[in-house]
Design a protein around this motif. Structure first.
Motif, PDB file in Angstrom:
ATOM      1  N   THR A  66       0.924  -1.283  -0.457  1.00  0.00           N
ATOM      2  CA  THR A  66       0.121  -0.410   0.447  1.00  0.00           C
ATOM      3  C   THR A  66       0.715   1.129   0.100  1.00  0.00           C
ATOM      4  O   THR A  66      -0.356   2.320   0.123  1.00  0.00           O
ATOM      5  CB  THR A  66      -0.913  -0.263   0.418  1.00  0.00           C
ATOM      6  OG1 THR A  66      -0.007   0.126   2.941  1.00  0.00           O
ATOM      7  CG2 THR A  66      -1.658  -1.049   1.221  1.00  0.00           C
ATOM      8  N   PHE A  67       1.894   1.494   0.470  1.00  0.00           N
ATOM      9  CA  PHE A  67       3.082   2.301   0.454  1.00  0.00           C
ATOM     10  C   PHE A  67       4.328   2.437  -0.273  1.00  0.00           C
ATOM     11  O   PHE A  67       5.222   1.622   0.630  1.00  0.00           O
ATOM     12  CB  PHE A  67       2.774   2.552   2.127  1.00  0.00           C
ATOM     13  CG  PHE A  67       3.990   4.161   2.422  1.00  0.00           C
ATOM     14  CD1 PHE A  67       3.386   5.280   1.775  1.00  0.00           C
ATOM     15  CD2 PHE A  67       4.978   4.445   2.329  1.00  0.00           C
ATOM     16  CE1 PHE A  67       3.987   6.199   2.136  1.00  0.00           C
ATOM     17  CE2 PHE A  67       5.808   4.900   3.168  1.00  0.00           C
ATOM     18  CZ  PHE A  67       5.540   6.373   2.246  1.00  0.00           C
TER      19      PHE A  67
ATOM     20  N   ARG B 129       8.154   3.083  -1.790  1.00  0.00           N
ATOM     21  CA  ARG B 129       9.051   4.600  -2.449  1.00  0.00           C
ATOM     22  C   ARG B 129       9.579   3.424  -3.462  1.00  0.00           C
ATOM     23  O   ARG B 129      10.139   2.558  -3.546  1.00  0.00           O
ATOM     24  CB  ARG B 129       9.955   4.676  -0.955  1.00  0.00           C
ATOM     25  CG  ARG B 129      10.656   5.292  -1.113  1.00  0.00           C
ATOM     26  CD  ARG B 129      11.389   5.925   0.145  1.00  0.00           C
ATOM     27  NE  ARG B 129      12.411   5.279   0.309  1.00  0.00           N
ATOM     28  CZ  ARG B 129      13.273   4.589   1.245  1.00  0.00           C
ATOM     29  NH1 ARG B 129      12.539   3.846   2.366  1.00  0.00           N
ATOM     30  NH2 ARG B 129      14.489   3.094   1.089  1.00  0.00           N
TER      31      ARG B 129
ATOM     32  N   SER C 182      -1.938  11.503  -2.973  1.00  0.00           N
ATOM     33  CA  SER C 182      -0.751  10.556  -3.280  1.00  0.00           C
ATOM     34  C   SER C 182       0.431  10.230  -3.310  1.00  0.00           C
ATOM     35  O   SER C 182       1.327   9.127  -2.812  1.00  0.00           O
ATOM     36  CB  SER C 182      -1.897   9.662  -4.023  1.00  0.00           C
ATOM     37  OG  SER C 182      -1.619   9.691  -5.176  1.00  0.00           O
TER      38      SER C 182
ATOM     39  N   LEU D 157       7.914   9.267  -3.328  1.00  0.00           N
ATOM     40  CA  LEU D 157       6.336   8.824  -1.701  1.00  0.00           C
ATOM     41  C   LEU D 157       5.251   8.326  -2.255  1.00  0.00           C
ATOM     42  O   LEU D 157       4.469   9.038  -3.355  1.00  0.00           O
ATOM     43  CB  LEU D 157       6.095   8.901  -0.489  1.00  0.00           C
ATOM     44  CG  LEU D 157       7.991   9.541  -0.030  1.00  0.00           C
ATOM     45  CD1 LEU D 157       7.425  10.072   1.149  1.00  0.00           C
ATOM     46  CD2 LEU D 157       8.136   8.268   0.451  1.00  0.00           C
TER      47      LEU D 157
ATOM     48  N   ASP E  86       1.225   6.312  -1.241  1.00  0.00           N
ATOM     49  CA  ASP E  86       0.446   6.401  -0.914  1.00  0.00           C
ATOM     50  C   ASP E  86      -0.674   4.825  -1.759  1.00  0.00           C
ATOM     51  O   ASP E  86      -1.510   6.084  -2.265  1.00  0.00           O
ATOM     52  CB  ASP E  86       0.216   6.984  -0.154  1.00  0.00           C
ATOM     53  CG  ASP E  86      -1.652   5.886   0.641  1.00  0.00           C
ATOM     54  OD1 ASP E  86      -1.234   4.744   0.463  1.00  0.00           O
ATOM     55  OD2 ASP E  86      -1.372   7.043   2.082  1.00  0.00           O
TER      56      ASP E  86
ATOM     57  N   THR F  31      -3.485   3.818  -1.404  1.00  0.00           N
ATOM     58  CA  THR F  31      -4.893   4.142  -0.776  1.00  0.00           C
ATOM     59  C   THR F  31      -5.084   5.149  -0.642  1.00  0.00           C
ATOM     60  O   THR F  31      -6.682   4.991  -0.640  1.00  0.00           O
ATOM     61  CB  THR F  31      -4.747   3.679   0.544  1.00  0.00           C
ATOM     62  OG1 THR F  31      -3.401   4.808   1.395  1.00  0.00           O
ATOM     63  CG2 THR F  31      -3.830   1.971   1.279  1.00  0.00           C
ATOM     64  N   ARG F  32      -4.533   6.005  -1.743  1.00  0.00           N
ATOM     65  CA  ARG F  32      -5.075   7.632  -1.738  1.00  0.00           C
ATOM     66  C   ARG F  32      -5.031   7.640  -2.614  1.00  0.00           C
ATOM     67  O   ARG F  32      -5.525   9.108  -3.365  1.00  0.00           O
ATOM     68  CB  ARG F  32      -4.547   8.464  -1.063  1.00  0.00           C
ATOM     69  CG  ARG F  32      -3.872   8.213   0.510  1.00  0.00           C
ATOM     70  CD  ARG F  32      -2.946   9.351   1.373  1.00  0.00           C
ATOM     71  NE  ARG F  32      -3.489  11.016   1.102  1.00  0.00           N
ATOM     72  CZ  ARG F  32      -3.109  11.860   1.595  1.00  0.00           C
ATOM     73  NH1 ARG F  32      -1.913  11.949   2.199  1.00  0.00           N
ATOM     74  NH2 ARG F  32      -3.841  13.083   1.201  1.00  0.00           N
TER      75      ARG F  32
ATOM     76  N   GLY G  80       7.759   1.171   1.609  1.00  0.00           N
ATOM     77  CA  GLY G  80       7.587   2.246   2.347  1.00  0.00           C
ATOM     78  C   GLY G  80       7.836   1.394   4.286  1.00  0.00           C
ATOM     79  O   GLY G  80       7.999   2.546   4.720  1.00  0.00           O
ATOM     80  N   THR G  81       6.710   0.496   4.341  1.00  0.00           N
ATOM     81  CA  THR G  81       6.564   0.494   5.872  1.00  0.00           C
ATOM     82  C   THR G  81       7.171  -0.198   6.584  1.00  0.00           C
ATOM     83  O   THR G  81       7.817  -0.295   7.375  1.00  0.00           O
ATOM     84  CB  THR G  81       4.818  -0.502   5.582  1.00  0.00           C
ATOM     85  OG1 THR G  81       5.167  -1.649   5.556  1.00  0.00           O
ATOM     86  CG2 THR G  81       3.892   0.216   5.085  1.00  0.00           C
TER      87      THR G  81
END
Length: 421
Positions: A251-252, A254, A304, A324, A326, A328-329, A362-363
Motif C-alpha cells: 500500500t505504501f 518508495r 497520494s 513516495l 500511497d 490507498t490514496r 515503505g512500511t
C-alpha cells in the motif's frame, strides 16, 4: 453593476491592469495562453499556469484555500506581437466533464476589484477544458470577448490548436548504432524552444503519429513475485504484482531513482559533466494525463504521491531522487503512474552510468525490486517504470525506453505508447 456577456459578445477595456477570476462548483485550474494573430504561442514561455505562474505581462495569482487562482494582466506589458490573452479553465479530474456541474462563471475586474464584465459559461457538456474568454487587441485598444469554446479532447486538443506541443514531425537523429541491446532510434525534435523549467499541466494522452511504435520484445519476460528475503532484479519489460509474501497487497511504496555522471579523463585529471536529471511521476486516467509530480510540484493534487526533492547533479551514493506513493490514496480514476527521468540541460544518457530505479516497501523500509538500465543511450529522457492497475490489484513493470525530452512537458506527448500492458 458588471456588464453581463453571452457567448461571442465583446466589450472595451479602459483599465490598463485587469484581473480575470472564476466562480467554480468543482475543482479546476485557470491558465493563460498568450497567442499571436495566428492563434499560436511564440514558445512555451507564453503558457502561464500553476507550474509556470508568470509570463510576459500575465501573472497567475494563487487563490485562497478552496478558491481558484486568478490572472493578473498588465495590458501595457503584454508584448506587441501578442494579439490575444486567452483564459483557460481545466478540470482537475481529467476524466470528468463540465456537463456534470453547474456552469462556471468568469469575471473581469479592474485593479481596484470592481467587476467590469461577467460571463456565465453555459452550454458545456462533454468538455473537460474551456477557453472562457480572451483579452484582445483591436485598433490599438484592448477588448474582452466571451469565448466559451470547449475541448472534449482535453489538453491534447488544446495544445495542438495553440502550438504548445512537441514537434509533430521530428527528424530522425544521425547517431551511431547502439552497443547495447537494440533500442528504437528516437526522433530528435527540431531546434528546441527556450528551455523551460516547468512542464505544461496534463497534456496529450497519445503520442504524435510520427513517433514509431516500439518493436516487440523477442520474448515477453515472465511475471515474478516479490519476496522480503531478497530484492528481485527485473529485466526490461518484466512485470511484478505489488503483493508481499502471503499475498498481502503493498500500500505504501518508495520509488527510488539513481544515476551517476560518467567521469571523463582529461589532461588535468578526471571530471564529470554537470548533469541535471529530474525524476517525475506522471499520473494517467486511462490514456489521459491527470497530474504530474516533479521538481516544480512536489506533491500530487490528491496527496497520494510526494516528490522528496530535486538532486541537481546525481552526486553521492544511493537514491538521487525519491517518490513516495500511497496507493490507498490514489483516486479510482487514476490507472497508471509512470516514472520518468529527463535531462534539463540536454545531456544524453550516454553521459550517465549506473542508472536504476528500485521499489521499496515503505512500511518496513525493505527493497523489493530493482531495475538497472543497461548501456548509455542517445536520449535526453527515459521512461524507467510504471505502476498500473490490473483488475483489483496494482502491478509494477520495468520499461527502460528512451525519448527526447528535457522536461516532463516535452515528455508528455510521447508517453501514450507505454500505457499498453
Amino acid at each position: 453593476m458588471p456588464t453581463p456577456l453571452s457567448k461571442g459578445q465583446n466589450g472595451p477595456l479602459t483599465a490598463s491592469d485587469v484581473v480575470v477570476s472564476l466562480e467554480l462548483t468543482t475543482p479546476a485550474d485557470l491558465s493563460a495562453l498568450l497567442v499571436k494573430a495566428d492563434g499560436k504561442v511564440r514558445s512555451d514561455a507564453d503558457f502561464v499556469f500553476f507550474n509556470q505562474p508568470t509570463g510576459p505581462g500575465v501573472r497567475l495569482v494563487p487563490g485562497a484555500p478552496g478558491q481558484a487562482a486568478s490572472l493578473a494582466v498588465s495590458l501595457a506589458q503584454v508584448p506587441a506581437d501578442i494579439d490575444q490573452v486567452r483564459a483557460v479553465i481545466t478540470l482537475d479530474d481529467a476524466s470528468s466533464n463540465f456537463g456534470r456541474f453547474a456552469p462556471p462563471t468568469a469575471r473581469v475586474s479592474d485593479s481596484a476589484g470592481t467587476v467590469l464584465y461577467e460571463y456565465r459559461i453555459d452550454g458545456l457538456s462533454t468538455e473537460s477544458i474551456v477557453i472562457a474568454l480572451e483579452l484582445y487587441r483591436r485598433q490599438g485598444a484592448w477588448k474582452v470577448r466571451a469565448v466559451g469554446q470547449g475541448y472534449a479532447g482535453g489538453f491534447a486538443a488544446l495544445v495542438t490548436d495553440h502550438g504548445v506541443s512537441v514537434d509533430d514531425a521530428p527528424a530522425q537523429p544521425a547517431v551511431a548504432p547502439q552497443p547495447a541491446a537494440p533500442q528504437p532510434v528516437a526522433p530528435t525534435p527540431a531546434p528546441a524552444p527556450p528551455v523551460q523549467q516547468t512542464p505544461p499541466p496534463p497534456v496529450q494522452q497519445t503520442p504524435p503519429p510520427a513517433y514509431p511504435a516500439q518493436p516487440a520484445s523477442p520474448a515477453q519476460p515472465a511475471e515474478i513475485s516479490l519476496t522480503k528475503n531478497r530484492p528481485v532484479s527485473l529485466v526490461k519489460g518484466q512485470k511484478v504484482p505489488l503483493r508481499k509474501d502471503g499475498g498481502v497487497a503493498l500500500t505504501f511504496l518508495r520509488m527510488g531513482l539513481g544515476w551517476d555522471p560518467v567521469e571523463k579523463r582529461g589532461l588535468f585529471g578526471n571530471r564529470s559533466a554537470d548533469i541535471d536529471l529530474d525524476a517525475s511521476a506522471v499520473m494517467f486516467a486511462d490514456n489521459q494525463i491527470a497530474d504530474v509530480v516533479y521538481y516544480g510540484q512536489l506533491q500530487s493534487k490528491d496527496g497520494s504521491i510526494q516528490h522528496q526533492g530535486d538532486n541537481l547533479t546525481g552526486a553521492g551514493e544511493g537514491d538521487d531522487e525519491v517518490m513516495l506513493v500511497d496507493l490507498t490514496r490514489v483516486p479510482a480514476h487514476v490507472t497508471t503512474v509512470m516514472f520518468i527521468v529527463t535531462s534539463y540541460k540536454g545531456h544524453t544518457f550516454e553521459q550517465v552510468q549506473n542508472a536504476f530505479c528500485r521499489l521499496v516497501d515503505g512500511t518496513i523500509d525493505t527493497e523489493l525490486a530493482r531495475y538497472t538500465l543497461q548501456g548509455g543511450m542517445p536520449f535526453t529522457g527515459m521512461v524507467m517504470a510504471k505502476v498500473y492497475r490490473q483488475g483489483s490489484e496494482w502491478k509494477l513493470q520495468a520499461i527502460g525506453e528512451g525519448m527526447q525530452a528535457k522536461h516532463p512537458g516535452e515528455a508528455a506527448p510521447q508517453l501514450g505508447r507505454f500505457l499498453a500492458v
